[in-house]
Design an enzyme around this catalytic site. Structure first.
Site, PDB file in Angstrom:
ATOM      1  N   ASP A  17      -3.006  73.444 -17.296  1.00 37.17           N
ATOM      2  CA  ASP A  17      -4.231  73.836 -17.985  1.00 37.17           C
ATOM      3  C   ASP A  17      -4.012  75.201 -18.627  1.00 37.17           C
ATOM      4  O   ASP A  17      -4.579  76.212 -18.214  1.00 37.17           O
ATOM      5  CB  ASP A  17      -5.392  73.881 -16.983  1.00 37.17           C
ATOM      6  CG  ASP A  17      -6.750  73.936 -17.660  1.00 37.17           C
ATOM      7  OD1 ASP A  17      -6.794  73.841 -18.908  1.00 37.17           O
ATOM      8  OD2 ASP A  17      -7.758  74.068 -16.961  1.00 37.17           O
ATOM      9  N   GLU A  92      -8.358  70.011 -28.911  1.00 35.59           N
ATOM     10  CA  GLU A  92      -9.811  69.862 -28.931  1.00 35.59           C
ATOM     11  C   GLU A  92     -10.420  69.872 -30.333  1.00 35.59           C
ATOM     12  O   GLU A  92     -10.049  70.681 -31.186  1.00 35.59           O
ATOM     13  CB  GLU A  92     -10.429  70.993 -28.105  1.00 35.59           C
ATOM     14  CG  GLU A  92     -11.876  70.789 -27.795  1.00 35.59           C
ATOM     15  CD  GLU A  92     -12.217  71.192 -26.379  1.00 35.59           C
ATOM     16  OE1 GLU A  92     -13.410  71.256 -26.068  1.00 35.59           O
ATOM     17  OE2 GLU A  92     -11.295  71.434 -25.580  1.00 35.59           O
ATOM     18  N   LYS A 128      -9.229  65.793 -27.905  1.00 33.72           N
ATOM     19  CA  LYS A 128     -10.247  66.150 -26.908  1.00 33.72           C
ATOM     20  C   LYS A 128     -11.619  66.223 -27.567  1.00 33.72           C
ATOM     21  O   LYS A 128     -11.798  66.906 -28.578  1.00 33.72           O
ATOM     22  CB  LYS A 128      -9.923  67.500 -26.261  1.00 33.72           C
ATOM     23  CG  LYS A 128      -8.819  67.455 -25.240  1.00 33.72           C
ATOM     24  CD  LYS A 128      -8.558  68.812 -24.633  1.00 33.72           C
ATOM     25  CE  LYS A 128      -9.568  69.165 -23.578  1.00 33.72           C
ATOM     26  NZ  LYS A 128      -9.204  70.422 -22.863  1.00 33.72           N
ATOM     27  N   THR A 152     -13.749  65.334 -22.476  1.00 34.41           N
ATOM     28  CA  THR A 152     -13.869  66.501 -21.610  1.00 34.41           C
ATOM     29  C   THR A 152     -15.341  66.827 -21.346  1.00 34.41           C
ATOM     30  O   THR A 152     -16.236  66.138 -21.819  1.00 34.41           O
ATOM     31  CB  THR A 152     -13.127  67.686 -22.259  1.00 34.41           C
ATOM     32  OG1 THR A 152     -13.081  68.779 -21.350  1.00 34.41           O
ATOM     33  CG2 THR A 152     -13.799  68.129 -23.549  1.00 34.41           C
ATOM     34  N   PHE A 174     -15.025  67.579 -14.518  1.00 33.35           N
ATOM     35  CA  PHE A 174     -14.863  69.004 -14.232  1.00 33.35           C
ATOM     36  C   PHE A 174     -15.305  69.331 -12.805  1.00 33.35           C
ATOM     37  O   PHE A 174     -16.477  69.595 -12.544  1.00 33.35           O
ATOM     38  CB  PHE A 174     -15.670  69.824 -15.238  1.00 33.35           C
ATOM     39  CG  PHE A 174     -14.935  70.131 -16.514  1.00 33.35           C
ATOM     40  CD1 PHE A 174     -13.957  69.290 -16.992  1.00 33.35           C
ATOM     41  CD2 PHE A 174     -15.233  71.272 -17.237  1.00 33.35           C
ATOM     42  CE1 PHE A 174     -13.283  69.568 -18.168  1.00 33.35           C
ATOM     43  CE2 PHE A 174     -14.565  71.573 -18.414  1.00 33.35           C
ATOM     44  CZ  PHE A 174     -13.586  70.712 -18.882  1.00 33.35           C
TER      45      PHE A 174
END
Length: 312
Positions: A17, A92, A128, A152, A174
């Site tokens: 990450d 993203e 993403k 996400t 998450f």
């Protein structure tokens, strides 16, 4: 005994990450990711300075503004990361497009085209998107085109079900942000791993997917500590920040497998838009954390734009 990270890697694909190339080189994950927050952090990395300077120079030569530079820089960092991992790089779509299906699709196409220009094929990347209804519908279209997606900011089962209906390649529930919300709401300092609401959420999604034969990859994300990570040993994938990767590497305790696919019980019923919206609305945690996550990603995007404008 091998360390905790090595044990995890025998049962779970580990994703870094981070958008920092030096840290990816150090930890050698299968996959890695970028988002505005991670690109913002990469601006402070000496290893990224030459790449940033080259992108700024090209943007100046083309007369591009900060927004265009931000888009190309994100892909440039992703392309560099793709040379360091054997798997995929998640990239993203702007958070400000989270409620615009068509604009999200157009931006995804631009990302894929920019990667191709840099010699990175679409089978090496994941687009993403936020797990809004609009983001999930964009992913449904992209998946049909052969462009795989990572959904996400996922906090609720309704989001996970809709992603499965859309044929999404991968979801990122998450963990830590769910736990943060419940700690504040319940006035507690911590949870035991098996009682952790974030851990329980991922376990529930994993069990639902496996019991219904859903092929979408479950990738736990946003961890606060290594206990949360070890409590999800066996999950399809786990995306872990470098400091926690290092902590796992220094941990010699045994890591038993917690999650395993079981027998399937037939196909799942589809989740219509009305059920999605009502289920999300009924879940205060998911509603608040989804909105907050979109705002925070956009805030970091705006900071990034300001910094890049100064360089132009």
């Amino acid at each position: 005994m091998t360390n905790a990270l090595a044990q995890l890697q025998t049962m779970t694909v580990i994703v870094a990450d981070t958008g920092d190339a030096a840290l990816v080189k150090e930890h050698k994950p299968q996959d890695c990711t970028t988002n505005p927050s991670l690109v913002l952090a990469a601006l402070d990395s000496p290893d990224a300075e030459a790449l940033i300077a080259a992108e700024v120079a090209e943007a100046k030569a083309k007369g591009q503004d900060a927004r265009a530079l931000c888009d190309t820089l994100t892909v440039a960092i992703g392309a560099t990361l793709s040379t360091l991992v054997p798997g995929r790089v998640s990239t993203e779509v702007d958070a400000r497009l989270s409620f615009d299906t068509e604009a999200s699709i157009r931006r995804a196409h631009e990302i894929v085209e920019d990667y191709a220009r840099r010699g990175v094929e679409k089978d090496r990347i994941l687009i993403k998107l936020a797990s809004t209804w609009e983001g999930i519908q964009a992913a449904a279209t992209l998946e049909k085109e052969g462009i795989n997606c990572n959904l996400t900011l996922l906090f609720a089962m309704e989001q996970a079900k809709a992603c499965a209906d859309a044929g999404v390649f991968l979801i990122s529930p998450f963990v830590g942000r769910i736990t943060d919300w419940y700690k504040k709401a319940n006035g507690v300092d911590s949870y035991a791993p098996d009682e952790d609401p974030g851990v329980q959420s991922v376990r529930e999604i994993y069990a639902y997917y496996k019991s219904h034969g859903i092929e979408t990859v479950v990738m736990g994300a946003s961890f606060r500590n290594t206990d949360q990570i070890k409590a999800l040993a066996g999950c399809d994938r786990l995306t872990i920040a470098p400091k926690l990767l290092q902590a796992l590497r220094e941990d010699d305790s045994a890591v038993p497998r917690i999650l395993s696919p079981g027998a399937t019980s037939g196909a799942a019923e589809p989740t219509p838009e009305t059920a999605f919206r009502w289920g999300l609305n009924a879940d205060a945690m998911a509603t608040e954390k989804l909105a907050e996550g979109i705002r925070n990603f956009d805030a970091d995007h705006q900071k990034l734009l300001t910094l890049l404008a100064a360089r132009l």
